[in-house]
Design an enzyme around this catalytic site. Structure first.
Site, PDB file in Angstrom:
ATOM      1  N   LYS A 171      34.986 -58.690  13.900  1.00 39.25           N
ATOM      2  CA  LYS A 171      34.042 -57.595  14.068  1.00 39.25           C
ATOM      3  C   LYS A 171      32.836 -57.758  13.135  1.00 39.25           C
ATOM      4  O   LYS A 171      32.848 -58.605  12.231  1.00 39.25           O
ATOM      5  CB  LYS A 171      34.758 -56.271  13.784  1.00 39.25           C
ATOM      6  CG  LYS A 171      35.895 -55.976  14.750  1.00 39.25           C
ATOM      7  CD  LYS A 171      36.581 -54.681  14.335  1.00 39.25           C
ATOM      8  CE  LYS A 171      37.783 -54.377  15.179  1.00 39.25           C
ATOM      9  NZ  LYS A 171      38.428 -53.112  14.751  1.00 39.25           N
ATOM     10  N   TYR A 182      36.071 -50.989  24.976  1.00 43.99           N
ATOM     11  CA  TYR A 182      36.780 -49.861  24.354  1.00 43.99           C
ATOM     12  C   TYR A 182      36.953 -48.670  25.300  1.00 43.99           C
ATOM     13  O   TYR A 182      37.107 -47.531  24.858  1.00 43.99           O
ATOM     14  CB  TYR A 182      36.057 -49.430  23.079  1.00 43.99           C
ATOM     15  CG  TYR A 182      36.237 -50.414  21.942  1.00 43.99           C
ATOM     16  CD1 TYR A 182      37.480 -50.602  21.350  1.00 43.99           C
ATOM     17  CD2 TYR A 182      35.165 -51.157  21.464  1.00 43.99           C
ATOM     18  CE1 TYR A 182      37.656 -51.499  20.309  1.00 43.99           C
ATOM     19  CE2 TYR A 182      35.329 -52.060  20.416  1.00 43.99           C
ATOM     20  CZ  TYR A 182      36.581 -52.220  19.853  1.00 43.99           C
ATOM     21  OH  TYR A 182      36.753 -53.120  18.813  1.00 43.99           O
ATOM     22  N   ASN A 202      38.180 -52.831   9.729  1.00 42.13           N
ATOM     23  CA  ASN A 202      39.395 -53.630   9.571  1.00 42.13           C
ATOM     24  C   ASN A 202      39.257 -55.073  10.050  1.00 42.13           C
ATOM     25  O   ASN A 202      40.238 -55.742  10.333  1.00 42.13           O
ATOM     26  CB  ASN A 202      40.588 -52.932  10.222  1.00 42.13           C
ATOM     27  CG  ASN A 202      40.469 -52.795  11.723  1.00 42.13           C
ATOM     28  OD1 ASN A 202      39.544 -53.318  12.350  1.00 42.13           O
ATOM     29  ND2 ASN A 202      41.406 -52.081  12.317  1.00 42.13           N
ATOM     30  N   HIS A 236      39.939 -57.673  15.754  1.00 41.01           N
ATOM     31  CA  HIS A 236      40.552 -57.039  16.923  1.00 41.01           C
ATOM     32  C   HIS A 236      41.332 -58.115  17.657  1.00 41.01           C
ATOM     33  O   HIS A 236      40.906 -59.270  17.712  1.00 41.01           O
ATOM     34  CB  HIS A 236      39.471 -56.483  17.867  1.00 41.01           C
ATOM     35  CG  HIS A 236      40.009 -56.143  19.210  1.00 41.01           C
ATOM     36  ND1 HIS A 236      40.597 -54.931  19.497  1.00 41.01           N
ATOM     37  CD2 HIS A 236      40.100 -56.881  20.353  1.00 41.01           C
ATOM     38  CE1 HIS A 236      41.010 -54.929  20.754  1.00 41.01           C
ATOM     39  NE2 HIS A 236      40.716 -56.095  21.296  1.00 41.01           N
ATOM     40  N   GLU A 260      39.988 -57.980  28.590  1.00 37.31           N
ATOM     41  CA  GLU A 260      39.029 -58.249  27.522  1.00 37.31           C
ATOM     42  C   GLU A 260      38.437 -59.654  27.620  1.00 37.31           C
ATOM     43  O   GLU A 260      37.242 -59.841  27.389  1.00 37.31           O
ATOM     44  CB  GLU A 260      39.693 -58.020  26.160  1.00 37.31           C
ATOM     45  CG  GLU A 260      40.014 -56.550  25.930  1.00 37.31           C
ATOM     46  CD  GLU A 260      40.854 -56.276  24.705  1.00 37.31           C
ATOM     47  OE1 GLU A 260      41.263 -57.223  23.998  1.00 37.31           O
ATOM     48  OE2 GLU A 260      41.113 -55.085  24.440  1.00 37.31           O
TER      49      GLU A 260
END
Length: 150
Positions: free
Chosen positions: A9, A49, A112, A115, A126
């Protein structure tokens, strides 16, 4: 072999730990069969998402994920989805095991670092959002005989 979608990310890119993430993936025995760095479009982010569209954090998630470059990958290997989820660690880094990416390198759920798809259906969805099939390269790593039993 199973394929999964993995993303470093924008926070991981900004922190300069792309190589650390890829190194952990490869050291575990998984292989990267497609990779791209780009700033995700608003349309791709909303598709990616979509399952969170009705949640209160959706807009801030979309804003964050499109705020700068990320690195998208297709990762392949035996049980790649579950293995990659373990390599990443729990979504909340406070609960992530030491030795996982999030357990070692992250402190906050909203930042975080990585993904990874959570199911075969998510992986397929995805991967198709972020890559054309022609962009995925199949190959055999020289060390696969040392990683997998026949």
């Amino acid at each position: 072999m199973e394929r999964t979608y993995v993303m470093v990310k924008p926070d991981g890119v900004q922190r300069g730990i792309i190589g650390e993430v890829i190194s952990r993936i490869e050291r575990r025995g998984l292989k990267v069969v497609a990779m791209r760095m780009n700033t995700m479009s608003l349309d791709s982010a909303k598709k990616h998402y979509a399952e969170h569209a009705q949640k209160p954090f959706f807009n801030s998630l979309i804003s964050f994920i499109t705020s700068g470059p990320s690195v998208s990958m297709v990762v392949e290997g035996k049980n790649a989805i579950s293995v990659m989820r373990a390599v990443n660690g729990a979504t909340n880094p406070v609960n992530a095991a030491t030795g996982s990416i999030r357990g070692d390198l992250a402190l906050d759920t909203g930042r975080n670092i990585v993904h990874a798809s959570d199911s075969p259906e998510s992986a397929t969805r995805e991967i198709t959002i972020h890559f054309k099939e022609s962009e995925i390269t199949g190959y055999t790593r020289a060390d696969e005989a040392c990683i997998y039993e026949n």
